[in-house]
Design a protein around this motif. Sequence first.
Motif, short mmCIF file in Angstrom:
data_model
loop_
_atom_site.label_atom_id
_atom_site.label_comp_id
_atom_site.label_asym_id
_atom_site.label_seq_id
_atom_site.Cartn_x
_atom_site.Cartn_y
_atom_site.Cartn_z
N ASP B 98 -5.60 20.13 -44.48
CA ASP B 98 -4.06 19.77 -44.44
C ASP B 98 -3.61 20.29 -43.12
O ASP B 98 -2.72 20.80 -43.03
CB ASP B 98 -3.41 20.75 -45.70
CG ASP B 98 -3.48 19.98 -46.63
OD1 ASP B 98 -3.67 18.69 -46.77
OD2 ASP B 98 -3.17 20.56 -47.86
N GLY B 99 -4.52 19.86 -41.97
CA GLY B 99 -3.93 20.31 -40.51
C GLY B 99 -4.15 21.80 -40.11
O GLY B 99 -3.76 22.13 -38.99
N THR B 100 -4.66 22.53 -40.95
CA THR B 100 -5.10 24.02 -40.47
C THR B 100 -6.55 24.12 -40.50
O THR B 100 -7.36 23.60 -41.13
CB THR B 100 -4.87 24.81 -41.95
OG1 THR B 100 -3.32 24.37 -42.16
CG2 THR B 100 -4.43 26.45 -41.26
N ILE B 101 -6.83 24.61 -39.15
CA ILE B 101 -8.21 24.96 -38.91
C ILE B 101 -8.73 25.87 -39.74
O ILE B 101 -8.05 26.99 -39.98
CB ILE B 101 -8.30 25.45 -37.41
CG1 ILE B 101 -7.85 24.34 -36.50
CG2 ILE B 101 -9.66 25.67 -36.98
CD1 ILE B 101 -8.51 23.07 -36.29
N VAL B 102 -9.86 25.68 -40.34
CA VAL B 102 -10.42 26.92 -41.23
C VAL B 102 -11.25 27.69 -40.41
O VAL B 102 -12.53 27.32 -40.08
CB VAL B 102 -11.39 26.14 -42.39
CG1 VAL B 102 -12.03 27.14 -43.25
CG2 VAL B 102 -10.37 25.19 -43.25
#
Lengths: 305, 297
Positions: B98-102
């Motif tokens: 969802d667009g967040t870097i893990v």
Amino acid sequence: MTATEDPARQSTEQSTPAIGGDSSGAARRSGMAPQAPAPRRRTAFRTLRRALAPPLLTLLAMLVVWQLAVWVFEMPSYLVPSPGEVAVTIGERWPLILDHAGVTGLEIVLGFGLAVVVGVSLGVLMVVSSFVDKAMYPLLVTMQAVPKIAIAPILVIWFGFGPTPKVLTAFLVAVFPIVVNTAMGFKQTPVEMIHLSRSMGASAYKTFATFRLPTALPSIFTGLKVAAALSVVGAVSGEFVAANEGLGYLLLTASSTIDSAGVFAGVMALAVQGMLLYGAVELLERLFSPMSRRARRLEATVATA
Amino acid sequence: MNRPSIFRGVQDVQPVTDATAGGRPEDLSPDGGIALRDVCKEYVLADEQRVLALGGTTLDIAKGEFFSVVGPSGCGKSTLLMMLAGLRTPTSGTISIDGTIVDRPYTDAGIVFQRDALMEWRTVLANVTVQAEVRGTDRKAASRRAVELLRLVGLEDFVDAYPDELSGGMRQRVSIARAFVHDPSVLLMDEPFAAIDALTRETLADDLQRIWLASQKTVFFITHNIQEAVYLSDRVAIMSPRPGRLVEIVDIDLPRPRVPEVMETEEFFRLTQRVHRWFRSRERAFAEWEADQEGSR
């Protein structure tokens, strides 16, 4: 009991409530009150009575056999005193026994307490740090093989005739099962649980309190119960080596005058102390171990069924 | 013989990492969902030997998609899932959800493992609501939602039961409810039905499909049961071992909601066969694939 996924069986369980212990689970699950809800206190009392009656009856039977054996075989009382004689001896020497029991009791409690603090901390450390684990574990296993009681004489040389060497002997004997069971308990937490906890964003403390500690507690308490019994052995052994007070000292002096009834009286007092400590640990477990709270609920529902 | 070496994998990835350093990367999961860019995972063993568990993998999973990975044991499926969950870090490459870097444990995910990892000392309900307790969110709301989810998986009569009173299938249903209760954006499932008997497995798959259709979450599902993968998924990826890599992705265009009868259709058979051929003559299939790769280079 394992629940079934077959709806037919389940519905028969629910429509015939409370025949035998098995149906109580179904009754509880379906939201029905257990049949004839007894007052809480009475339920607890009945549970206690059911638990205590068989061992007490067995004990009584053993005492009767003992008394009869003494009468039938006409045992001299310096060899085998009858239970009656032992009881009389305990009654006569009550203040003396109480005095010495106080000394030994304090040694046991201090030794056991020290073992709990050191043992649990070390067990936790071994889980938290793999270095401590690697450094301590082989040593612990090796030390297990050393009869700790054999160390008691050297402790007397170091710490004299006071209570210190007895406390230390009790500590040494009791600490190993606590360390081993604590470490084992914490290692039982499934790795998936730790993964889940981290994925919930849990802090190390939260993971510890919510997942690790509750899985470890049953094992820790097992260690504590073993240690409780052993700490009594440790304290008495310490007294056997060198003492001028305590139940171990009382036992030795009675033995040296072939006062069998006195020896038995001392043994009884020690047994009571061991049971008291064990009981205290068991009580703590009931209060704090979540699994045992669950077990108690099962007991209660079975008792009312 | 020009296999992608470990070191080339690292170098290849460099530009992507640079691009992400400047802010939100435009090419990462534009519509939400999961995006992997050249993700590699390498383990260093005790004897300094390096093992490439996952070769450079680039993949996009759309938001709301049911995506399965099938492959033999030890092919790196679980490693991939653990990296998606942020519980392991890739050696190189980027993962975004969802667009967040893990780059740390990803908290907006629901995870189901093969072992249910239920807390034996808690009731079924408390096992589900532990999510709210640990996260510090509204417990009452979580409790209501938990009851609703447990009803959805057919456990409404067992809310106050303890895990040891449940069968294996029921226990796994509880852990599925636990994975959904905090309304996560993705579901990560690592062989959730592997320890369940074949008959219960099918009903569990139907339960999962039902919740998934109701919630429209992105699901990343690992299995080594081909039928199960085809039955549940929008796409099935086939993974080869050592190093793990996705060799084919099969689109499954069967209509939803799928019912067990679909397994008797020709189309279903065709699709399972297509996945199955990788495993029937594995060596040959992978050898052909490698030759193909060489040719296209």
